[in-house]
Design an enzyme around this catalytic site. Structure first.
Site, mmCIF file in Angstrom:
data_model
loop_
_atom_site.group_PDB
_atom_site.id
_atom_site.type_symbol
_atom_site.label_atom_id
_atom_site.label_comp_id
_atom_site.label_asym_id
_atom_site.label_seq_id
_atom_site.Cartn_x
_atom_site.Cartn_y
_atom_site.Cartn_z
ATOM 1 N N GLY A 1 -4.086 1.224 9.159
ATOM 2 C CA GLY A 1 -4.300 -0.505 7.871
ATOM 3 C C GLY A 1 -3.864 -0.758 7.768
ATOM 4 O O GLY A 1 -2.137 -0.831 7.333
ATOM 5 N N ARG B 1 -8.669 0.211 13.535
ATOM 6 C CA ARG B 1 -8.242 1.387 14.341
ATOM 7 C C ARG B 1 -9.259 2.040 16.192
ATOM 8 O O ARG B 1 -10.193 1.944 15.911
ATOM 9 C CB ARG B 1 -8.252 2.813 13.699
ATOM 10 N N ASP C 1 2.515 4.361 12.095
ATOM 11 C CA ASP C 1 3.187 5.078 12.998
ATOM 12 C C ASP C 1 2.154 5.223 14.472
ATOM 13 O O ASP C 1 2.633 5.274 15.171
ATOM 14 C CB ASP C 1 4.052 6.490 12.910
ATOM 15 N N THR D 1 3.102 -0.800 6.194
ATOM 16 C CA THR D 1 2.107 0.020 6.007
ATOM 17 C C THR D 1 2.435 -0.034 4.068
ATOM 18 O O THR D 1 3.859 0.106 4.154
ATOM 19 C CB THR D 1 2.319 1.556 6.490
ATOM 20 N N ASP E 1 2.642 2.783 2.552
ATOM 21 C CA ASP E 1 2.612 4.515 2.197
ATOM 22 C C ASP E 1 4.495 4.288 2.405
ATOM 23 O O ASP E 1 4.947 5.713 1.668
ATOM 24 C CB ASP E 1 2.618 4.738 3.405
ATOM 25 N N ASP F 1 6.293 5.750 4.828
ATOM 26 C CA ASP F 1 6.099 6.215 5.247
ATOM 27 C C ASP F 1 6.820 6.807 6.957
ATOM 28 O O ASP F 1 7.206 7.310 7.484
ATOM 29 C CB ASP F 1 5.263 7.327 5.578
ATOM 30 N N ARG G 1 -0.899 8.539 2.503
ATOM 31 C CA ARG G 1 -1.940 9.718 3.026
ATOM 32 C C ARG G 1 -0.322 10.907 3.020
ATOM 33 O O ARG G 1 -0.845 11.999 2.393
ATOM 34 C CB ARG G 1 -1.834 10.485 3.928
HETATM 35 P P1 ADP Z 1 -1.484 3.474 11.607
HETATM 36 O O1 ADP Z 1 -0.661 2.721 12.535
HETATM 37 O O2 ADP Z 1 -1.388 3.153 10.116
HETATM 38 O O3 ADP Z 1 -0.353 4.729 11.549
HETATM 39 P P2 ADP Z 1 -3.936 4.726 12.782
HETATM 40 O O4 ADP Z 1 -2.625 6.532 12.680
HETATM 41 O O5 ADP Z 1 -4.665 4.761 12.357
HETATM 42 O O6 ADP Z 1 -2.797 3.926 11.515
HETATM 43 O O7 ADP Z 1 -3.360 4.510 13.617
HETATM 44 C C1 ADP Z 1 -3.391 3.332 14.495
HETATM 45 C C2 ADP Z 1 -3.764 2.379 15.858
HETATM 46 O O8 ADP Z 1 -2.928 3.561 16.709
HETATM 47 C C3 ADP Z 1 -4.957 4.019 16.243
HETATM 48 O O9 ADP Z 1 -6.519 3.282 16.090
HETATM 49 C C4 ADP Z 1 -4.753 4.210 17.674
HETATM 50 O O10 ADP Z 1 -5.759 3.176 18.358
HETATM 51 C C5 ADP Z 1 -3.631 3.844 17.754
HETATM 52 N N1 ADP Z 1 -2.951 5.278 18.296
HETATM 53 C C6 ADP Z 1 -2.816 5.828 17.348
HETATM 54 N N2 ADP Z 1 -1.948 7.582 17.817
HETATM 55 C C7 ADP Z 1 -1.736 6.809 19.286
HETATM 56 C C8 ADP Z 1 -1.100 7.690 20.768
HETATM 57 N N3 ADP Z 1 -0.860 8.755 19.868
HETATM 58 N N4 ADP Z 1 -1.439 6.993 21.578
HETATM 59 C C9 ADP Z 1 -1.708 5.328 21.508
HETATM 60 N N5 ADP Z 1 -2.415 5.258 20.510
HETATM 61 C C10 ADP Z 1 -2.351 5.681 19.245
HETATM 62 O O1 F6P Z 2 -2.333 4.258 6.090
HETATM 63 C C1 F6P Z 2 -1.973 3.561 4.587
HETATM 64 C C2 F6P Z 2 -3.826 3.927 3.864
HETATM 65 O O2 F6P Z 2 -4.201 2.852 2.887
HETATM 66 C C3 F6P Z 2 -2.585 5.217 3.299
HETATM 67 O O3 F6P Z 2 -2.496 4.905 1.856
HETATM 68 C C4 F6P Z 2 -4.399 5.391 3.226
HETATM 69 O O4 F6P Z 2 -4.021 7.420 2.617
HETATM 70 C C5 F6P Z 2 -5.216 5.156 4.559
HETATM 71 O O5 F6P Z 2 -4.391 3.499 4.583
HETATM 72 C C6 F6P Z 2 -7.166 4.962 3.694
HETATM 73 O O6 F6P Z 2 -7.516 4.775 5.425
HETATM 74 P P1 F6P Z 2 -9.217 4.171 4.946
HETATM 75 O O7 F6P Z 2 -8.685 2.273 4.448
HETATM 76 O O8 F6P Z 2 -8.656 3.627 6.375
HETATM 77 O O9 F6P Z 2 -9.728 4.715 4.171
#
Ligand code: ADP
Ligand code: F6P
Length: 321
Positions: free
Chosen positions: A13, A74, A105, A127, A129, A131, A173
Site C-alpha cells: 500500500g 502487490r 512488512d 505504511t 498503519d 504496524d 488492517r
Molecule cells: P505491505 O508491504 O504493505 O505489507 P503486502 O503484504 O501486500 O504489503 O506485500 C507487498 C508485496 O510484497 C506482495 O505483493 C508480494 O509481492 C511481496 N511479499 C509479501 N510477502 C511475501 C513473502 N512471504 N515472500 C515474498 N514476497 C512477499
Molecule cells: O496497509 C495499508 C492499508 O491502507 C491498510 O490500512 C488497508 O487495510 C489496506 O492498505 C487497504 O489496501 P488496498 O488499498 O489494497 O485496498
C-alpha cells in the site's frame, strides 16, 4: 563487501512520504558515489525488468507529493522462488548489488527473499498503519492521522448541530494506531481497535448517559480491523437511542501532501538505509526509536508484533468524559 550500485522500489500500500524517502535514497546514494536505479511498480516491475537509472534531477519536485512516483503493486509472483530468482537476475545483470525496499512488512519479506538470492537489501517502513515494530513511527502515519483528525473536526460541527453521534471508520488492517492517535487527538468517546476487547453495550450506555448530562455530540473511532463502522453505528443507535451516523474515510487517508514529520522521517530513514548498505549491512529494516536511528534484522521485524500503547488508550478514555 560493500555495494557499488543500488536500486530503490516502493511496494504494498502506498503512503505519504514514500516520495521523500525515494528522493533521500537516490540523493544519498549519488552523494556517496554509488550508481542508483529505480524500479517501477514494486516487485512486479523488478520481475518485469522495469528498471531505470536515476540522477539528481530524477527526484526533483517530489518531496511534497503524496502517492509514489515509482508506483506500487502487490505481486503474487514474488512469493514464488522462480519470481524471486527472476527479480534478482534483473538486478545482477545491471551490476546492481543492493536494494532499498520502501513498504510494509509484506514487502520486507520479499526483501529478505532477495537476500537469499545474493542481493543486499534494506527495508524502509512506508505504511500509514504504523504496524512495523522496531520503529516508533512508519512513514505516512503522521499524515494519515492528520487527515482523520481534520475529518473529525468537520464531523463534530454537524454532529453537534444535530445532537448526533459520529462513528468514524479508519484504516489500519491489524493495527489500531491510526484510531488511537486520531481518537486521542479528537477527544473521541470510544476507540475500538483490534488490540483491545470492547463491550458495545457499555459504549452505548456511556453515550446515552453523556447525552442525558448535556453532551451535544459523540465521536466513536473504529479501526477497520474490528469490523464495519456501519454495523457499529446501527447497534449504537439501537442500544443508546442516539442517532449514530457512520463515515468511512477509506483511501482519503492515504493521499495528500505529507506532513513535515513524515518528510523528515522519510529523509532520515532513506539516507540511513543507504549508509547501512554502504557499511555492508543487509536484510535489515531501518527505524527511529526514541530519537535514535536503528537497523533491525528483517527476520526479527516480521516475526514480532508492535506493542499497542495501552497507557495512551486509557488516557483517551479518561479524558473524554
Ligand atoms: P505491505 O508491504 O504493505 O505489507 P503486502 O503484504 O501486500 O504489503 O506485500 C507487498 C508485496 O510484497 C506482495 O505483493 C508480494 O509481492 C511481496 N511479499 C509479501 N510477502 C511475501 C513473502 N512471504 N515472500 C515474498 N514476497 C512477499
Ligand atoms: O496497509 C495499508 C492499508 O491502507 C491498510 O490500512 C488497508 O487495510 C489496506 O492498505 C487497504 O489496501 P488496498 O488499498 O489494497 O485496498
Amino acid at each position: 563487501m560493500t555495494v557499488k550500485s543500488i536500486a530503490v522500489l516502493t511496494s504494498g500500500g502506498d503512503s505519504q512520504g514514500m516520495n521523500a524517502a525515494v528522493r533521500a535514497v537516490v540523493r544519498s546514494a549519488l552523494y556517496n558515489g554509488l550508481e542508483v536505479y529505480a524500479v517501477q511498480r514494486g516487485y512486479q516491475g523488478l520481475i518485469n525488468d522495469d528498471i531505470r537509472q536515476m540522477d539528481l534531477r530524477s527526484v526533483g519536485d517530489i518531496i511534497q507529493r503524496g502517492g509514489t512516483v515509482l508506483q506500487t503493486a502487490r505481486c503474487e509472483e514474488m512469493r514464488t522462488l522462480e519470481g524471486q530468482q527472476k527479480a534478482a537476475e534483473n538486478l545482477k545483470k545491471r551490476g546492481i548489488d543492493g536494494l532499498v525496499v520502501i513498504g510494509g512488512d509484506g514487502s520486507y519479506q520479499g526483501a529478505h527473499k532477495l537476500t537469499l538470492q545474493g542481493i543486499r537489501t534494506m527495508g524502509v517502513p512506508g505504511t500509514i498503519d504504523n504496524d512495523i515494530p522496531f520503529t516508533d513511527f512508519t512513514i505516512g502515519f503522521d499524515t494519515a492521522v492528520s487527515i482523520v483528525v481534520d475529518a473529525i473536526n468537520k464531523l463534530r460541527d454537524t454532529m453537534t448541530s444535530h445532537e448526533r453521534s459520529s462513528v468514524v471508520e479508519v484504516m489500519g488492517r491489524h493495527c489500531g494506531d491510526i484510531a488511537l492517535y486520531a481518537g486521542l487527538a479528537s477527544g473521541a468517546e470510544a476507540i475500538l481497535v483490534p488490540e483491545v476487547e470492547f463491550d458495545l453495550q457499555a459504549v452505548a450506555k456511556r453515550m446515552r448517559d453523556n447525552f442525558e448530562h448535556g453532551k451535544k455530540h459523540s465521536i466513536i473511532v473504529v479501526a477497520e480491523g474490528v469490523g464495519e463502522g456501519e454495523n457499529v453505528a446501527k447497534q449504537l443507535t439501537e442500544s443508546s437511542g442516539v442517532d449514530s451516523r457512520v463515515t468511512v474515510l477509506g483511501h482519503i487517508q492515504r493521499g495528500g501532501t505529507p506532513t513535515h514529520n513524515d518528510r523528515v522521517l522519510a529523509s532520515r530513514l532513506g539516507d540511513f538505509a543507504v549508509r547501512r548498505l554502504i557499511e555492508g549491512d543487509s536484510s535489515k529494516g531501518v527505524g527511529l526509536v526514541n530519537g535514535e536511528l536503528v537497523a533491525t534484522d528483517i527476520d526479527k521485524i516480521v516475526t514480532s508484533k508492535k506493542p499497542f500503547n495501552l497507557d495512551m488508550y486509557d488516557l483517551a478514555l479518561r479524558l473524554s468524559q
